[in-house]
Design a protein around this motif. Structure first.
Motif, PDB file in Angstrom:
ATOM      1  N   ARG A  23       1.400  -5.827   4.132  1.00  0.00           N
ATOM      2  CA  ARG A  23       0.649  -6.744   4.987  1.00  0.00           C
ATOM      3  C   ARG A  23       0.708  -8.130   4.404  1.00  0.00           C
ATOM      4  NH1 ARG A  23      -4.197  -9.249   6.044  1.00  0.00           N
ATOM      5  NH2 ARG A  23      -5.195  -8.634   4.104  1.00  0.00           N
ATOM      6  N   LEU A  47      -5.589   6.257   2.239  1.00  0.00           N
ATOM      7  CA  LEU A  47      -5.114   5.210   1.341  1.00  0.00           C
ATOM      8  C   LEU A  47      -5.056   5.758  -0.084  1.00  0.00           C
ATOM      9  CD1 LEU A  47      -4.361   2.210   0.929  1.00  0.00           C
ATOM     10  CD2 LEU A  47      -6.791   1.780   0.521  1.00  0.00           C
ATOM     11  N   PHE A  75      -8.282   5.940   8.409  1.00  0.00           N
ATOM     12  CA  PHE A  75      -7.672   6.588   9.560  1.00  0.00           C
ATOM     13  C   PHE A  75      -8.380   7.890   9.919  1.00  0.00           C
ATOM     14  CE2 PHE A  75      -3.647   4.357  10.434  1.00  0.00           C
ATOM     15  CZ  PHE A  75      -3.615   3.481   9.373  1.00  0.00           C
ATOM     16  N   GLY A  76      -8.349   8.192  11.214  1.00  0.00           N
ATOM     17  CA  GLY A  76      -8.795   9.488  11.684  1.00  0.00           C
ATOM     18  C   GLY A  76      -7.667  10.494  11.585  1.00  0.00           C
ATOM     19  N   PRO A  77      -7.934  11.740  11.979  1.00  0.00           N
ATOM     20  CA  PRO A  77      -6.920  12.786  11.852  1.00  0.00           C
ATOM     21  C   PRO A  77      -5.845  12.751  12.925  1.00  0.00           C
ATOM     22  CG  PRO A  77      -8.916  13.673  12.797  1.00  0.00           C
ATOM     23  CD  PRO A  77      -9.215  12.245  12.427  1.00  0.00           C
ATOM     24  N   PHE A  98       0.828  -1.195   0.000  1.00  0.00           N
ATOM     25  CA  PHE A  98       0.000   0.000   0.000  1.00  0.00           C
ATOM     26  C   PHE A  98       0.869   1.254   0.000  1.00  0.00           C
ATOM     27  CE2 PHE A  98      -3.544  -2.601   1.414  1.00  0.00           C
ATOM     28  CZ  PHE A  98      -2.912  -3.571   2.153  1.00  0.00           C
ATOM     29  N   TYR A 116       0.124   5.065   1.540  1.00  0.00           N
ATOM     30  CA  TYR A 116      -0.760   5.959   2.269  1.00  0.00           C
ATOM     31  C   TYR A 116      -0.193   7.371   2.184  1.00  0.00           C
ATOM     32  CZ  TYR A 116      -3.525   2.303   4.605  1.00  0.00           C
ATOM     33  OH  TYR A 116      -4.376   1.265   4.885  1.00  0.00           O
ATOM     34  N   MET A 136      -7.907  -6.659  10.727  1.00  0.00           N
ATOM     35  CA  MET A 136      -6.672  -6.685   9.954  1.00  0.00           C
ATOM     36  C   MET A 136      -6.927  -6.582   8.448  1.00  0.00           C
ATOM     37  SD  MET A 136      -4.438  -6.570  12.139  1.00  0.00           S
ATOM     38  CE  MET A 136      -3.864  -7.045  13.758  1.00  0.00           C
ATOM     39  N   GLN A 166      -4.341  13.185   8.747  1.00  0.00           N
ATOM     40  CA  GLN A 166      -5.174  12.037   8.431  1.00  0.00           C
ATOM     41  C   GLN A 166      -4.471  11.128   7.445  1.00  0.00           C
ATOM     42  OE1 GLN A 166      -8.954  13.531   7.477  1.00  0.00           O
ATOM     43  NE2 GLN A 166      -9.954  11.558   7.446  1.00  0.00           N
ATOM     44  N   MET A 167      -4.449   9.853   7.699  1.00  0.00           N
ATOM     45  CA  MET A 167      -3.831   8.889   6.790  1.00  0.00           C
ATOM     46  C   MET A 167      -4.859   8.481   5.745  1.00  0.00           C
ATOM     47  SD  MET A 167      -0.667   7.957   7.738  1.00  0.00           S
ATOM     48  CE  MET A 167      -0.310   6.214   7.645  1.00  0.00           C
ATOM     49  N   ASN A 194      -4.447 -13.049  10.166  1.00  0.00           N
ATOM     50  CA  ASN A 194      -4.773 -11.690  10.607  1.00  0.00           C
ATOM     51  C   ASN A 194      -3.495 -10.998  11.036  1.00  0.00           C
ATOM     52  OD1 ASN A 194      -7.607 -11.921  10.262  1.00  0.00           O
ATOM     53  ND2 ASN A 194      -7.620 -13.281  12.024  1.00  0.00           N
ATOM     54  N   THR A 195      -2.891 -10.309  10.134  1.00  0.00           N
ATOM     55  CA  THR A 195      -1.613  -9.671  10.422  1.00  0.00           C
ATOM     56  C   THR A 195      -1.729  -8.163  10.239  1.00  0.00           C
ATOM     57  OG1 THR A 195      -0.941 -10.056   8.138  1.00  0.00           O
ATOM     58  CG2 THR A 195      -0.273 -11.677   9.771  1.00  0.00           C
ATOM     59  N   PRO A 196      -0.941  -7.407  10.967  1.00  0.00           N
ATOM     60  CA  PRO A 196      -1.046  -5.950  10.894  1.00  0.00           C
ATOM     61  C   PRO A 196      -0.270  -5.374   9.718  1.00  0.00           C
ATOM     62  CG  PRO A 196       0.579  -6.548  12.520  1.00  0.00           C
ATOM     63  CD  PRO A 196      -0.007  -7.841  12.014  1.00  0.00           C
ATOM     64  N   LEU A 197      -0.572  -4.142   9.411  1.00  0.00           N
ATOM     65  CA  LEU A 197       0.200  -3.391   8.426  1.00  0.00           C
ATOM     66  C   LEU A 197       1.572  -3.068   9.016  1.00  0.00           C
ATOM     67  CD1 LEU A 197      -2.538  -0.865   7.281  1.00  0.00           C
ATOM     68  CD2 LEU A 197      -1.481  -2.588   5.831  1.00  0.00           C
ATOM     69  N   PHE A 238       3.591   7.132   3.010  1.00  0.00           N
ATOM     70  CA  PHE A 238       4.044   5.925   3.686  1.00  0.00           C
ATOM     71  C   PHE A 238       3.764   4.704   2.825  1.00  0.00           C
ATOM     72  CE2 PHE A 238       5.122   7.588   7.815  1.00  0.00           C
ATOM     73  CZ  PHE A 238       4.371   8.737   7.930  1.00  0.00           C
ATOM     74  N   ARG A 263      -3.355   0.423  -3.680  1.00  0.00           N
ATOM     75  CA  ARG A 263      -3.113  -0.899  -3.122  1.00  0.00           C
ATOM     76  C   ARG A 263      -2.720  -1.863  -4.241  1.00  0.00           C
ATOM     77  NH1 ARG A 263      -8.243  -4.051  -0.818  1.00  0.00           N
ATOM     78  NH2 ARG A 263      -8.742  -4.001  -3.009  1.00  0.00           N
ATOM     79  N   PHE A 271       4.608  -0.464   8.372  1.00  0.00           N
ATOM     80  CA  PHE A 271       4.840   0.787   7.656  1.00  0.00           C
ATOM     81  C   PHE A 271       6.319   1.110   7.525  1.00  0.00           C
ATOM     82  CE2 PHE A 271       0.667   2.816   7.241  1.00  0.00           C
ATOM     83  CZ  PHE A 271      -0.096   2.054   8.095  1.00  0.00           C
ATOM     84  N   GLY A 272       6.664   1.825   6.457  1.00  0.00           N
ATOM     85  CA  GLY A 272       7.980   2.434   6.344  1.00  0.00           C
ATOM     86  C   GLY A 272       7.996   3.744   7.109  1.00  0.00           C
ATOM     87  N   LYS A 273       9.147   4.409   7.130  1.00  0.00           N
ATOM     88  CA  LYS A 273       9.284   5.639   7.905  1.00  0.00           C
ATOM     89  C   LYS A 273       8.733   6.861   7.181  1.00  0.00           C
ATOM     90  CE  LYS A 273      13.204   4.284  10.776  1.00  0.00           C
ATOM     91  NZ  LYS A 273      14.547   4.652  11.267  1.00  0.00           N
TER      92      LYS A 273
END
Lengths: 115, 113
Positions: free
Chosen positions: A95, A47, B104-106, A35, A37, B98, A44-45, A100-103, A91, A50, A105-107
């Protein structure tokens, strides 16, 4: 463990020009999602795009497209016809596809758009 | 409008204070998340709730206490925080636990003095 690396902390582009943001990742999995983002100053993040790893065709969303090189584990984002509103932190995230695994992220890369 | 709101947007607190962050999603999603975003570090997942049940706790210190009274609301209760806990705290939601598409929120910008 999976890792995501964005080697460009900051980038800049002239308005209406094209810019490419780099992302590489490390995984031993064959089934996964990638992804991009966008995080504008509002924090606000959002998307942007993908990509499913099993799809060879690069994903495209209007002015945003990716160059997915699975063998090289590279996932770059190309922004065409850059607009002032594109200025933000970008970003890259990964995933694992199974379970059920989390995202992960890069820096991030801070993109500035110059008028 | 993303459908995920967070309050307050900014919070300054002392180390002995107790405060709470609130997240609300208007998207009909079943899963909600808390993330921590520190300067120059990748986004870190803290907690995951699915149908009001906590399913993930990524080794978060007990001074952070989440609460999910229903699928639309998520709280993060804070007490005796440390200055290194200063960060942006982001809430997100998704249709499934997942899920790859999280909204996302702000965020709440937290400063611990």
């Amino acid at each position: 463990a999976q890792t995501v690396t964005q080697s460009q902390p900051e980038m800049s582009v002239q308005e209406a020009e094209t810019v490419t943001l780099s992302c590489t990742y490390d995984t031993s999995e064959s089934d996964y999602y990638l992804f991009w983002y966008k995080q504008p100053p509002s924090r606000q993040m959002i998307l942007v795009i993908r990509q499913e790893a099993y799809k060879q065709q690069n994903a495209t969303e209007n002015r945003f497209s990716v160059n997915f090189q699975k063998a090289a584990k590279s996932f770059s984002l190309k922004i065409s016809d850059s607009q002032l509103g594109d200025a933000a932190m970008y970003f890259c995230a990964y995933r694992r596809g199974s379970g059920n695994t989390p995202l992960v992220f890069g820096k991030g890369t801070r993109l500035s758009v110059i008028a | 409008e993303t459908g995920v709101t967070q309050t307050p947007r900014h919070l300054v607190m002392g180390m002995t204070n107790k405060k709470s962050l609130k997240c609300e999603q208007h998207l009909g999603h079943n899963a909600m998340y808390w993330y921590k975003q520190s300067a120059k570090k990748p986004l870190e997942l803290m907690f995951v709730y699915n149908f009001k049940e906590q399913t993930e706790n990524n080794s978060v210190p007990s001074r952070f206490s989440p609460e999910c009274p229903n699928s639309s609301h998520l709280f993060l209760h804070l007490h005796t925080l440390q200055p290194e806990d200063s960060a942006l705290y982001l809430c997100a939601s998704s249709q499934e636990r997942m899920s790859d598409t999280q909204y996302f929120g702000p965020g709440t910008r937290l400063t611990v003095l």
